[in-house]
Scaffold this active site. Structure first.
Site, mmCIF file in Angstrom:
data_model
loop_
_atom_site.group_PDB
_atom_site.id
_atom_site.type_symbol
_atom_site.label_atom_id
_atom_site.label_comp_id
_atom_site.label_asym_id
_atom_site.label_seq_id
_atom_site.Cartn_x
_atom_site.Cartn_y
_atom_site.Cartn_z
ATOM 1 N N ILE A 93 1.030 -1.135 0.260
ATOM 2 C CA ILE A 93 0.320 -0.047 -0.046
ATOM 3 C C ILE A 93 0.904 0.946 0.021
ATOM 4 C CG2 ILE A 93 -1.709 0.990 1.277
ATOM 5 C CD1 ILE A 93 -3.040 -1.237 -0.528
ATOM 6 N N HIS A 110 -4.657 -3.570 -12.406
ATOM 7 C CA HIS A 110 -5.271 -4.898 -11.941
ATOM 8 C C HIS A 110 -5.671 -5.593 -12.694
ATOM 9 C CE1 HIS A 110 -7.586 -5.375 -8.345
ATOM 10 N NE2 HIS A 110 -8.487 -5.483 -8.614
#
Length: 208
Positions: A93, A110
């Site tokens: 993250i 993604h």
């Protein structure tokens, strides 16, 4: 020439697709200058070395705060004069200061058709397990610019992939990589490096 850094955490299959396309001339006006991993044992670093690209490990565990980690990443990339940051299976993250610094200059791949099966907790096989659990008949991959919202930045491109009745998460993951990820991520790098796209009012626009 667009100096490009690729950030990876594991095996680096998307990195390999980028390197192969660069070698084949499908990515132009871009130099793959640096590969950064958060893990020393990431096989992606070996892939980089075999192509003659320098690899570097910067682990968030080495820093007391996320902000310090972000500052270290910024410092490294600025010293290398990096123009474009590519997240290719980077399972960290990102700190807000890092995301802000490279706003409009950082992209991510993604393995789903955003906005489905994305956001916090959706990564790797978890995405494909979710697709199968929901009974989706179509999935795919998305390349997008990175902002402060996980998987929430402006979409650059998407490619759909069929979901088959006998799919397992592993089989579906492989098909999505081969049919979508390995195609649209290198293309996005080429489009950015050659000035074909820009963000207008939060939406990606293409130029001929």
């Amino acid at each position: 020439m667009t100096k490009t850094a690729v950030l990876v955490s594991g095996g680096g299959t998307n990195l390999q697709a980028i390197l192969d396309c660069h070698r084949e001339g499908k990515i132009t006006n871009a130099d793959i200058s640096l590969v950064i991993s958060n893990k020393t044992e990431a096989y992606a670093l070996e892939r980089a070395a075999s192509y003659g690209v320098r690899g570097k490990v910067i682990s968030p565990k080495e820093y007391s705060t996320r902000e310090e980690y972000g500052e270290a990443m910024i410092r490294c990339l600025e010293e290398e004069k990096i123009d474009l940051v590519v997240l290719a299976g980077f399972l960290v993250i990102l700190p807000e200061n890092f995301v802000r610094h490279f706003a409009g200059r950082m992209i991510n791949i993604h393995p789903s058709l955003i906005p489905s099966h994305c956001g916090p907790g959706y990564y790797g096989l978890k995405v494909h397990e979710s697709v199968l659990a929901r009974g989706n008949k179509v999935t795919g991959a998305t390349v997008h610019f990175v902002n402060e919202i996980p998987d929430g930045g402006p979409i650059i491109s998407q490619k759909a992939v069929e979901v088959r009745d006998d799919d397992t998460p592993e089989i579906l993951q492989k098909r999505v990589m081969e049919q979508a990820e390995w195609k649209i991520l290198p293309q996005a790098i080429d489009d950015i490096a050659n000035g074909r796209i820009e963000i207008v009012d939060g939406i990606v626009k293409y130029h001929n």
